[in-house]
Write a protein that holds these residues in place. Structure first.
Motif, short mmCIF file in Angstrom:
data_model
loop_
_atom_site.label_atom_id
_atom_site.label_comp_id
_atom_site.label_asym_id
_atom_site.label_seq_id
_atom_site.Cartn_x
_atom_site.Cartn_y
_atom_site.Cartn_z
N GLU A 160 38.06 5.10 -52.61
CA GLU A 160 37.27 5.32 -51.39
C GLU A 160 36.38 4.12 -51.08
N HIS A 161 35.80 3.53 -52.12
CA HIS A 161 34.92 2.37 -51.94
C HIS A 161 35.63 1.05 -52.18
N LYS A 162 36.96 1.09 -52.24
CA LYS A 162 37.81 -0.10 -52.35
C LYS A 162 37.43 -0.95 -53.55
N PHE A 163 37.11 -0.30 -54.66
CA PHE A 163 36.83 -0.96 -55.94
C PHE A 163 35.67 -1.95 -55.83
N ARG A 164 34.69 -1.60 -54.99
CA ARG A 164 33.52 -2.46 -54.82
C ARG A 164 32.42 -2.16 -55.83
N TYR A 165 32.53 -1.03 -56.54
CA TYR A 165 31.49 -0.63 -57.48
C TYR A 165 31.93 -0.85 -58.92
N GLY A 166 30.99 -1.27 -59.75
CA GLY A 166 31.20 -1.30 -61.18
C GLY A 166 30.88 0.07 -61.78
N TYR A 167 30.94 0.15 -63.11
CA TYR A 167 30.77 1.46 -63.74
C TYR A 167 29.34 1.99 -63.59
N ARG A 168 28.35 1.12 -63.45
CA ARG A 168 26.97 1.59 -63.31
C ARG A 168 26.76 2.32 -61.99
N LYS A 169 27.21 1.72 -60.90
CA LYS A 169 27.08 2.38 -59.60
C LYS A 169 27.98 3.60 -59.51
N TRP A 196 35.30 -3.34 -61.12
CA TRP A 196 34.88 -4.04 -59.92
C TRP A 196 35.58 -5.38 -59.82
N ARG A 197 36.07 -5.72 -58.62
CA ARG A 197 36.78 -6.98 -58.43
C ARG A 197 35.83 -8.17 -58.50
N VAL A 198 36.20 -9.18 -59.26
CA VAL A 198 35.33 -10.34 -59.46
C VAL A 198 35.25 -11.16 -58.18
N LYS A 199 34.04 -11.60 -57.87
CA LYS A 199 33.87 -12.41 -56.68
C LYS A 199 34.46 -13.80 -56.89
N VAL A 200 34.87 -14.41 -55.81
CA VAL A 200 35.35 -15.78 -55.87
C VAL A 200 34.15 -16.71 -55.93
N LYS A 201 34.04 -17.48 -57.00
CA LYS A 201 32.90 -18.35 -57.19
C LYS A 201 33.13 -19.68 -56.47
N LYS A 202 32.07 -20.17 -55.86
CA LYS A 202 32.15 -21.44 -55.15
C LYS A 202 31.08 -22.38 -55.70
N ARG A 203 31.37 -23.66 -55.66
CA ARG A 203 30.43 -24.66 -56.14
C ARG A 203 30.18 -25.67 -55.02
N LYS A 204 28.95 -26.06 -54.91
CA LYS A 204 28.59 -27.07 -53.93
C LYS A 204 28.02 -28.27 -54.65
N GLN A 205 28.21 -29.43 -54.05
CA GLN A 205 27.68 -30.64 -54.63
C GLN A 205 26.17 -30.65 -54.51
N THR A 206 25.52 -31.07 -55.56
CA THR A 206 24.06 -31.15 -55.54
C THR A 206 23.63 -32.52 -55.06
N GLY A 207 22.44 -32.61 -54.55
CA GLY A 207 21.92 -33.87 -54.04
C GLY A 207 20.45 -34.03 -54.38
N GLN A 208 19.84 -35.05 -53.87
CA GLN A 208 18.44 -35.31 -54.12
C GLN A 208 17.57 -34.32 -53.33
N SER A 334 34.35 -10.82 -50.47
CA SER A 334 35.08 -10.27 -51.62
C SER A 334 35.51 -8.84 -51.39
N GLU A 335 34.65 -8.05 -50.74
CA GLU A 335 34.90 -6.62 -50.60
C GLU A 335 35.65 -6.26 -49.32
N THR A 336 36.02 -7.27 -48.54
CA THR A 336 36.78 -7.00 -47.31
C THR A 336 38.03 -7.88 -47.26
N PHE A 337 37.85 -9.14 -46.90
CA PHE A 337 39.00 -10.03 -46.67
C PHE A 337 39.79 -10.29 -47.94
N TYR A 338 39.11 -10.63 -49.04
CA TYR A 338 39.83 -10.91 -50.28
C TYR A 338 40.41 -9.63 -50.89
N LEU A 339 39.65 -8.54 -50.82
CA LEU A 339 40.11 -7.27 -51.38
C LEU A 339 41.34 -6.75 -50.65
#
Length: 383
Positions: A160-169, A196-208, A334-339
């Motif tokens: 019903e919640h499209k696997f958006r909840y982990g066991y705690r929720k 719960w489906r793992v989110k897609v992690k993204k990395r950005k370049q750091t700067g000053q 994660s919970e819509t387009f990727y799921l």
């Protein structure tokens, strides 16, 4: 035309003994050289109905419905009934010899089958078990069925919640209906792969580090009142026929999305349209953003000041300074387009998907930090 086979009384009783001991029907047929599976089922049906006398009738001989064989005398009838009672006891004894000790499930089934004709105490005596043992086995069988019911309920909620909840929720949702331990929920979800489906992690370049406005939050995202601390950001929506962008503003008091816009260009008019949705902002409100060009522009700063809002900005190349809104945008994708695997769809579907999710996020999706309530429920309850 095949010849009909007549099985002796001893073979029929042996088949019953083996089935009561939990031995599969296929094995019974092989060991006793019985041709047809239906033969064994018929004998078991006779036994359960108390029609043991039918085991001795010749092939093709059928007695009148609900009546047994005719006896030559009353003495013969008494002897037949006495033999029937002895056979019942003997079956129980042979069951014990076959499996050395009666398995709980088999014992429970036997008692349920025979309790209309014999009291539970007598049945347990024949089986060689205590009544307390029978009731313990019966409770275990009931608990097993209860566990199956719980597994079905958890599976239904996960879908019903499209696997958006982990066991705690998921535990929090179930506790609105029944008492359940979170470890039990965790084991069931792991068993069926409902985590719960793992989110897609993204990395950005750091700067000053580059300061346009000071970082007033310093990653302190706790607000004690509505519209006290706000965060804003822009994210890409590369799922439609053309590139779209989402600009949103989140209230850190309860995580509610209080303003958002979907557009084709991340220009000044785009972010100002989102900002214009903030009405009656209280004194002392602070709006935090990254150092994007639209947020550092003179025009945007003037509108912010005109609303009486204090501006705060993250350090350059440090998305963790604006973690709440980054987390929301990640959850949305994660919970819509990727799921749902919506990698390429229409612009209208992208816009509708975002609108539906924000409504779900604000009004339905529970959060642990909000005592397992949705943002709107939490605001209405506390307010």
């Amino acid at each position: 035309m095949s010849t009909r086979v007549s099985y002796p009384y001893e073979i029929k009783m042996k088949a019953i003994e083996m089935r009561l001991a939990g031995i599969p029907m296929r094995q019974v047929l092989n060991e006793l050289n019985i041709r047809h599976r239906t033969q064994g089922k018929t004998w078991m049906s006779w036994y359960k109905n108390g029609e043991i006398h039918r085991f001795e009738q010749p092939v093709g001989k059928q007695y009148t419905f609900h009546k047994g064989p005719e006896y030559a005398s009353e003495q013969a009838k008494l002897e037949a009934e006495n033999r029937y009672l002895k056979q019942q006891i003997e079956v129980f004894k042979k069951v014990r010899r076959v499996v050395e000790e009666v398995v709980g499930e088999v014992a429970v089934q036997l008692v349920e089958t025979l309790r209309e004709r014999m009291c539970i105490k007598d049945i347990c005596t024949h089986l060689g078990i205590a009544r307390s043992t029978y009731y313990r086995w019966k409770q275990a069988s009931t608990d097993g069925r209860s566990r199956q019911t719980m597994e079905r309920r958890i599976g239904h909620l996960c879908r019903e919640h499209k696997f958006r909840y982990g066991y705690r929720k998921m535990t929090a949702l179930l506790r609105q209906e029944i008492g359940v331990n979170h470890k039990t929920v965790q084991r069931i979800m792991q068993k069926y792969g409902w985590q719960w489906r793992v989110k897609v992690k993204k990395r950005k370049q750091t700067g000053q580090s580059y300061y346009i406005a000071p970082n007033l939050f310093n990653r302190d995202f706790v607000a004690t009142a509505p519209l006290q601390k706000l965060v804003t950001d822009i994210t890409y929506l590369p799922f439609g026929q053309k590139q779209l962008y989402l600009s949103s503003i989140q209230d850190l008091y309860n995580g509610e999305i209080i303003a958002y816009s979907i557009g084709e260009r991340q220009d000044m008019d785009f972010v100002l349209h989102t900002l214009a949705q903030l009405n009656h902002v209280p004194k002392g409100c602070t709006l935090h953003s990254d150092q994007g060009s639209v947020y550092t522009s003179y025009r945007y700063q003037q509108v912010v000041k005109g609303k009486g809002i204090t501006m705060s900005m993250s350090r350059k190349g440090t998305p963790a300074d604006n973690a709440p809104i980054e987390s929301f945008h990640s959850a949305l994708k994660s919970e819509t387009f990727y799921l749902d695997n919506l990698k390429r769809t229409t612009t209208a579907i992208v816009e509708q998907t975002v609108q539906d999710y924000i409504n779900y996020y604000n009004y339905i999706r529970i959060q642990t930090k909000l005592n397992n309530q949705s943002p709107v429920q939490y605001r209405q309850l506390v307010g």
